[in-house]
Design a protein around this motif. Structure first.
Motif, short mmCIF file in Angstrom:
data_model
loop_
_atom_site.label_atom_id
_atom_site.label_comp_id
_atom_site.label_asym_id
_atom_site.label_seq_id
_atom_site.Cartn_x
_atom_site.Cartn_y
_atom_site.Cartn_z
N UNK A 124 -8.33 -2.83 4.91
CA UNK A 124 -7.42 -3.25 3.80
C UNK A 124 -5.92 -3.37 4.24
N UNK A 125 -5.39 -2.71 5.22
CA UNK A 125 -4.01 -2.72 5.26
C UNK A 125 -4.05 -4.19 6.24
N UNK A 126 -5.01 -4.45 7.23
CA UNK A 126 -4.86 -5.82 7.85
C UNK A 126 -3.98 -5.79 9.28
N UNK A 127 -3.96 -4.98 9.95
CA UNK A 127 -2.87 -5.05 11.05
C UNK A 127 -2.80 -3.64 11.78
N UNK A 128 -2.06 -3.40 12.73
CA UNK A 128 -2.04 -2.19 13.50
C UNK A 128 -1.59 -0.82 12.47
N UNK A 166 -11.81 -0.50 13.98
CA UNK A 166 -12.97 0.21 14.81
C UNK A 166 -12.09 1.62 15.51
N UNK A 167 -10.88 1.15 16.16
CA UNK A 167 -10.07 2.24 16.71
C UNK A 167 -9.53 3.17 15.62
N UNK A 168 -9.31 2.90 14.41
CA UNK A 168 -8.70 3.74 13.44
C UNK A 168 -9.95 4.64 13.10
N UNK A 169 -11.32 4.11 13.05
CA UNK A 169 -12.27 5.20 12.72
C UNK A 169 -12.41 6.04 13.79
N UNK A 195 -4.18 10.27 6.63
CA UNK A 195 -3.53 9.12 6.15
C UNK A 195 -3.67 7.93 6.95
N UNK A 196 -4.02 6.73 6.70
CA UNK A 196 -4.14 5.54 7.18
C UNK A 196 -3.02 4.70 6.60
N UNK A 197 -1.92 4.22 7.52
CA UNK A 197 -1.00 3.34 6.72
C UNK A 197 -0.33 2.39 7.70
N UNK A 247 10.38 4.49 -4.85
CA UNK A 247 10.75 4.68 -3.48
C UNK A 247 10.03 3.99 -2.57
N UNK A 248 10.55 3.27 -1.63
CA UNK A 248 9.66 2.51 -0.50
C UNK A 248 8.87 3.36 0.20
N UNK A 249 7.63 3.22 0.56
CA UNK A 249 6.84 3.85 1.37
C UNK A 249 5.81 2.95 1.96
N UNK A 250 5.46 3.05 3.25
CA UNK A 250 4.42 2.31 3.77
C UNK A 250 3.00 2.07 3.00
N UNK A 251 2.44 0.70 3.29
CA UNK A 251 1.19 0.63 2.85
C UNK A 251 0.02 1.47 3.28
N UNK A 252 -0.56 1.97 2.54
CA UNK A 252 -1.71 2.98 3.14
C UNK A 252 -2.59 3.89 2.24
#
Length: 425
Positions: free
Chosen positions: A38-42, A67-70, A90-92, A18-23
């Protein structure tokens, strides 16, 4: 039901094609930063708890940089949602969402169906209760063959999916049906699944619940306890599951009820059967007592299994009493309970909990012999100054008198607390 967190469910969806977001999941702000790099974007940073309304609870945030994700992860990991601490995020990748949809496979228990059921709506991303009835389509699914392509096409067409998109939606839904069956799911809800700007369908969220009875067929899932729990498993939950897992002779169920060990008014609760459990709770509620745990020893378990459950219940710290609630005329051989309870009380009361109130209600098959086992086996403890001086034993004459049983336990519990306070304990 054994439940997956969102990130776990998505991992298994991906393995099923099944297709899921990269994360990927993160337990610390630094891990969240690394995931975003690792994801490289928003990215979206989503708190992982077994609770709905995560957006309203402020544990889903969209950010643009690592940095904003952290920073978002640090804030989310400090939160508690509906009493559940957030242990992971979950970071995706942030999706380019063109349209949101809803679908779920659940069990339709209606007697005319008794099969999986697919619910589908073009109104996704909201609570299912908020979807207008005319926008929520339902179809029962063959439990052997799964959702057929022609049924999926028909359902999507009725929902208003454009003709040129019908094949795409049918492939998505039939593949999800196969995944539901493969993993022995009770519930597989994707809300929302989205169409991105380039026309792809992706599972943007995932709620997956597995049939407890099937967990043994799926060691790859790594479940420690094959049951639905209100929060993280406690030591008592692990003990209770070990009893079930290692002995299939009758029911020996035991789980934590989240009691506060420093507060008074909690009792070790040991009902016998589901109906008995409800009546026992009524007995406690009527007098303001609370169950420290839930248990059940029915279905004619052997004495050794009853012993393990009862000893676990009685070993809980700072309880103000113990209720063996046999509020049903059980057809099982009750002397198994009697032998087990005698052994447990003789081990627990003299050294660990002298004077603990124990109200024992036991009735049903072999009742007279069972009550005699209790009375004879505990007689030397039940003297006026003995460790079992607050043991009271009742039979069928009180099987429906929940008020009396509750009042007796309350009176004994008050006396027990007063004695402990006088002794400075």
């Amino acid at each position: 039901m054994a439940r997956f967190l969102e990130y776990q469910g998505k991992e298994w969806l991906a393995k099923a094609g099944m297709p899921v977001p990269k994360g990927r999941p993160a337990s610390t702000p630094e891990e969240a930063r690394e995931a975003a790099e690792w994801i490289g974007g928003p990215v979206a940073v989503k708190g992982q708890v077994q609770a709905g309304g995560r957006g309203k609870a402020g544990i889903v945030k969209l950010v643009n940089t690592p940095d904003e994700a952290a920073a978002a992860a640090a804030e989310i990991l400090s939160k508690t949602v509906k009493g559940l601490p957030v242990r992971k995020v979950l970071v995706e990748e942030k999706l380019d969402i063109k349209k949101e949809f809803y679908c779920s496979f659940v069990v339709n228990g209606a007697k005319e169906a008794r099969s999986p059921m697919l619910m589908f709506s073009v109104e996704g991303g909201m609570d299912i209760e908020s979807v207008p009835e005319d926008k929520l389509l339902k179809i029962n699914v063959d439990p052997i063959n799964g959702l057929q392509t022609y049924d999926a096409v028909d359902l999507a067409a009725k929902a208003g999916i454009a003709p040129e998109e019908l094949t795409k939606f049918a492939k998505f839904l039939t593949k999800l049906s196969q995944t539901y069956k493969k993993y022995d799911c009770m519930t597989l809800e994707i809300n929302p699944f989205v169409m991105t700007g380039n026309g792809n369908l992706i599972c943007a969220d995932c709620k997956m619940e597995i049939d407890n009875s099937s967990v043994g067929r799926h060691p790859e899932f790594g479940f420690d306890i094959a049951r639905d729990l209100p929060g993280e498993p406690t030591e008592l939950d692990y003990i209770g599951w070990s009893i079930e897992e290692t002995d299939a002779r009758g029911t020996g169920f035991l789980m934590n009820m989240g009691y506060d060990e420093v507060s008074p008014g909690y009792v070790g609760y040991h009902p016998i059967g589901g109906g008995s459990a409800m009546m026992g709770l009524d007995a406690l509620n009527q007098v303001g007592l609370k169950p420290a745990n839930y248990a059940d020893t029915s279905g004619n378990p052997v004495a050794s299994k009853i012993y393990r459950v009862a000893k676990s219940v009685l070993s809980q710290p700072n309880i103000d009493g113990y209720l063996l609630g046999g509020f049903m005329m059980a057809n099982q051989e009750q002397w198994h309970h009697a032998h087990a309870i005698v052994k447990v009380l003789r081990e627990i009361l003299p050294t660990q909990k002298p004077g603990l109130p124990c109200v024992l209600l036991l009735c049903g098959n072999r009742e007279d012999e069972s009550l005699e086992i209790l009375k004879t086996g505990l007689a030397d403890l039940m003297t006026s100054d003995g460790p079992g001086k607050r043991i009271e034993i009742y039979g069928k004459e009180y099987v429906t008198d929940t008020k009396f049983i509750g009042e007796r336990l309350l009176a004994l519990s008050k006396d027990y607390r007063a004695e402990k306070e006088a002794q400075g304990k």
